[in-house]
Motif scaffolding. Structure first.
Motif, mmCIF file in Angstrom:
data_model
loop_
_atom_site.group_PDB
_atom_site.id
_atom_site.type_symbol
_atom_site.label_atom_id
_atom_site.label_comp_id
_atom_site.label_asym_id
_atom_site.label_seq_id
_atom_site.Cartn_x
_atom_site.Cartn_y
_atom_site.Cartn_z
ATOM 1 N N CYS A 82 0.845 -1.190 0.000
ATOM 2 C CA CYS A 82 0.000 0.000 0.000
ATOM 3 C C CYS A 82 0.881 1.241 0.000
ATOM 4 O O CYS A 82 1.805 1.346 0.811
ATOM 5 C CB CYS A 82 -0.912 -0.006 1.222
ATOM 6 N N VAL A 83 0.611 2.173 -0.903
ATOM 7 C CA VAL A 83 1.418 3.388 -1.028
ATOM 8 C C VAL A 83 0.527 4.607 -0.854
ATOM 9 O O VAL A 83 -0.688 4.537 -0.996
ATOM 10 C CB VAL A 83 2.142 3.448 -2.396
ATOM 11 N N ASP A 84 1.153 5.744 -0.530
ATOM 12 C CA ASP A 84 0.405 6.984 -0.338
ATOM 13 C C ASP A 84 0.267 7.723 -1.671
ATOM 14 O O ASP A 84 0.668 7.226 -2.718
ATOM 15 C CB ASP A 84 1.077 7.861 0.721
ATOM 16 N N ALA A 85 -0.301 8.935 -1.617
ATOM 17 C CA ALA A 85 -0.642 9.659 -2.850
ATOM 18 C C ALA A 85 0.587 10.070 -3.647
ATOM 19 O O ALA A 85 0.611 9.962 -4.874
ATOM 20 C CB ALA A 85 -1.480 10.889 -2.510
ATOM 21 N N ASP A 86 1.662 10.537 -2.982
ATOM 22 C CA ASP A 86 2.859 10.972 -3.704
ATOM 23 C C ASP A 86 3.517 9.799 -4.426
ATOM 24 O O ASP A 86 3.896 9.899 -5.592
ATOM 25 C CB ASP A 86 3.863 11.613 -2.746
ATOM 26 N N ASP A 87 3.663 8.694 -3.713
ATOM 27 C CA ASP A 87 4.264 7.516 -4.341
ATOM 28 C C ASP A 87 3.358 6.933 -5.421
ATOM 29 O O ASP A 87 3.835 6.378 -6.399
ATOM 30 C CB ASP A 87 4.576 6.460 -3.285
ATOM 31 N N ALA A 88 2.048 7.075 -5.239
ATOM 32 C CA ALA A 88 1.111 6.583 -6.247
ATOM 33 C C ALA A 88 1.301 7.336 -7.559
ATOM 34 O O ALA A 88 1.348 6.730 -8.637
ATOM 35 C CB ALA A 88 -0.320 6.726 -5.749
ATOM 36 N N ASN A 89 1.441 8.667 -7.492
ATOM 37 C CA ASN A 89 1.675 9.454 -8.713
ATOM 38 C C ASN A 89 2.985 9.056 -9.376
ATOM 39 O O ASN A 89 3.071 8.964 -10.604
ATOM 40 C CB ASN A 89 1.691 10.949 -8.385
ATOM 41 N N TYR A 90 4.018 8.815 -8.565
ATOM 42 C CA TYR A 90 5.307 8.397 -9.128
ATOM 43 C C TYR A 90 5.187 7.045 -9.823
ATOM 44 O O TYR A 90 5.708 6.852 -10.922
ATOM 45 C CB TYR A 90 6.360 8.337 -8.019
ATOM 46 N N VAL A 91 4.484 6.108 -9.188
ATOM 47 C CA VAL A 91 4.332 4.766 -9.768
ATOM 48 C C VAL A 91 3.567 4.839 -11.083
ATOM 49 O O VAL A 91 3.948 4.205 -12.077
ATOM 50 C CB VAL A 91 3.631 3.823 -8.761
ATOM 51 N N VAL A 92 2.491 5.637 -11.120
ATOM 52 C CA VAL A 92 1.703 5.756 -12.361
ATOM 53 C C VAL A 92 2.547 6.362 -13.468
ATOM 54 O O VAL A 92 2.564 5.859 -14.606
ATOM 55 C CB VAL A 92 0.430 6.608 -12.115
ATOM 56 N N ARG A 93 3.292 7.442 -13.173
ATOM 57 C CA ARG A 93 4.130 8.068 -14.202
ATOM 58 C C ARG A 93 5.224 7.125 -14.675
ATOM 59 O O ARG A 93 5.526 7.063 -15.868
ATOM 60 C CB ARG A 93 4.745 9.358 -13.655
ATOM 61 N N GLU A 94 5.828 6.382 -13.766
ATOM 62 C CA GLU A 94 6.918 5.481 -14.143
ATOM 63 C C GLU A 94 6.417 4.344 -15.030
ATOM 64 O O GLU A 94 7.069 3.977 -16.007
ATOM 65 C CB GLU A 94 7.572 4.909 -12.879
ATOM 66 N N ILE A 95 5.254 3.803 -14.723
ATOM 67 C CA ILE A 95 4.729 2.692 -15.523
ATOM 68 C C ILE A 95 4.172 3.198 -16.844
ATOM 69 O O ILE A 95 4.300 2.536 -17.877
ATOM 70 C CB ILE A 95 3.687 1.909 -14.715
ATOM 71 N N HIS A 96 3.582 4.395 -16.848
ATOM 72 C CA HIS A 96 2.980 4.892 -18.088
ATOM 73 C C HIS A 96 4.021 5.446 -19.054
ATOM 74 O O HIS A 96 4.012 5.131 -20.241
ATOM 75 C CB HIS A 96 1.952 5.974 -17.762
ATOM 76 N N GLU A 97 4.948 6.270 -18.572
ATOM 77 C CA GLU A 97 5.887 6.931 -19.477
ATOM 78 C C GLU A 97 7.333 6.763 -19.053
ATOM 79 O O GLU A 97 8.200 7.511 -19.502
ATOM 80 C CB GLU A 97 5.545 8.422 -19.575
ATOM 81 N N GLY A 98 7.625 5.780 -18.209
ATOM 82 C CA GLY A 98 8.990 5.562 -17.740
ATOM 83 C C GLY A 98 9.858 4.909 -18.799
ATOM 84 O O GLY A 98 9.547 4.898 -19.993
ATOM 85 N N ILE A 99 10.952 4.297 -18.352
ATOM 86 C CA ILE A 99 11.912 3.727 -19.293
ATOM 87 C C ILE A 99 11.312 2.551 -20.073
ATOM 88 O O ILE A 99 11.669 2.309 -21.217
ATOM 89 C CB ILE A 99 13.198 3.309 -18.544
ATOM 90 N N CYS A 100 10.380 1.832 -19.460
ATOM 91 C CA CYS A 100 9.699 0.729 -20.147
ATOM 92 C C CYS A 100 8.223 1.051 -20.364
ATOM 93 O O CYS A 100 7.413 0.144 -20.548
ATOM 94 C CB CYS A 100 9.834 -0.560 -19.354
ATOM 95 N N GLY A 101 7.870 2.318 -20.319
ATOM 96 C CA GLY A 101 6.468 2.710 -20.461
ATOM 97 C C GLY A 101 5.961 2.533 -21.873
ATOM 98 O O GLY A 101 6.688 2.720 -22.843
ATOM 99 N N LEU A 102 4.689 2.179 -21.988
ATOM 100 C CA LEU A 102 4.092 1.927 -23.298
ATOM 101 C C LEU A 102 3.071 2.978 -23.693
ATOM 102 O O LEU A 102 2.506 2.895 -24.762
ATOM 103 C CB LEU A 102 3.400 0.554 -23.288
ATOM 104 N N HIS A 103 2.795 3.949 -22.803
ATOM 105 C CA HIS A 103 1.765 4.958 -23.047
ATOM 106 C C HIS A 103 0.432 4.289 -23.359
ATOM 107 O O HIS A 103 -0.216 4.593 -24.350
ATOM 108 C CB HIS A 103 2.170 5.912 -24.174
ATOM 109 N N VAL A 104 0.037 3.358 -22.482
ATOM 110 C CA VAL A 104 -1.233 2.656 -22.660
ATOM 111 C C VAL A 104 -2.306 3.345 -21.831
ATOM 112 O O VAL A 104 -2.045 4.295 -21.103
ATOM 113 C CB VAL A 104 -1.093 1.174 -22.254
#
Length: 201
Positions: free
Chosen positions: A79-101
């Motif tokens: 379980c993560v808080d709001a700041d870490d949640a935003n980081y996780v979403v950005r990293e998975i969506h547009e990070g180094i392996c992000g697919l922009h899905v």
């Protein structure tokens, strides 16, 4: 031929509980009522809120002072808080392996990575709408910009429209204009070529 129902009893979890990624988490807000209840059994004085926390706590588990959410068929989700949640979403969506899905796939990848927080879908949708690359390369819509205005005609040949088109390059017979009539109901088109158009006032 007998029908056998085979049951396998697992005495230990098949997936180790520590197979989740670890990130630095800040002070949590939504976990504050659940964390003290799971660690030391402390509930709020309000009976209705205490009952809600008691029911919510069934879906969570504390392990080494870290709160994990239980999933139905997968491992525990950190379980993560709001700041870490935003980081996780950005990293998975547009990070180094992000697919922009889209948001549904982003949430599935977040849960596969081992994270959880309430409102994952809405947070993912908000972050994806801020993504500049997704906005620039989104497929263009073919819908009209304005609402379509329907033309009401109760039966065929009730309403006609007539227009003169041209001048076109001269054709055999020295015709260069076109008189076009169309029926609004059946979309029936009649056209007649003309050599001259005379205007009457």
């Amino acid at each position: 031929m007998g029908r056998d129902v085979r049951i396998e009893v697992l005495n230990a979890p098949s997936v180790p509980q520590h197979q989740v990624l670890v990130i630095q988490t800040g002070a949590t807000s939504w976990t504050e009522p659940i964390r003290p209840y799971l660690s030391s059994g402390i509930l709020l004085e309000d009976k209705a809120e205490a009952r809600k926390i008691h029911h919510k706590a069934l879906w969570y588990q504390m392990h080494d002072e870290v709160l994990f959410g239980k999933s139905f068929l997968g491992p525990l989700l950190r379980c993560v808080d709001a700041d870490d949640a935003n980081y996780v979403v950005r990293e998975i969506h547009e990070g180094i392996c992000g697919l922009h899905v889209g948001p549904r796939m982003v949430v599935a990848k977040i849960m596969n990575a081992g994270y959880y927080w309430p409102g994952m879908h809405m947070d993912a949708l908000k972050e994806i709408r801020k993504c500049d690359a997704c906005q620039r390369h989104a497929p263009r819509t073919l819908r009209p910009q304005n609402d379509l205005v329907p033309v009401t005609a109760a039966w065929p040949f009730q309403k006609w429209a007539i227009d003169i088109m041209g001048p076109f390059p001269e054709a055999p017979g020295r015709v260069k204009f076109l008189l076009v009539a169309i029926d609004y109901f059946t979309k029936w088109v009649e056209a007649k070529p003309l050599a001259h158009v005379r205007q009457r006032i």
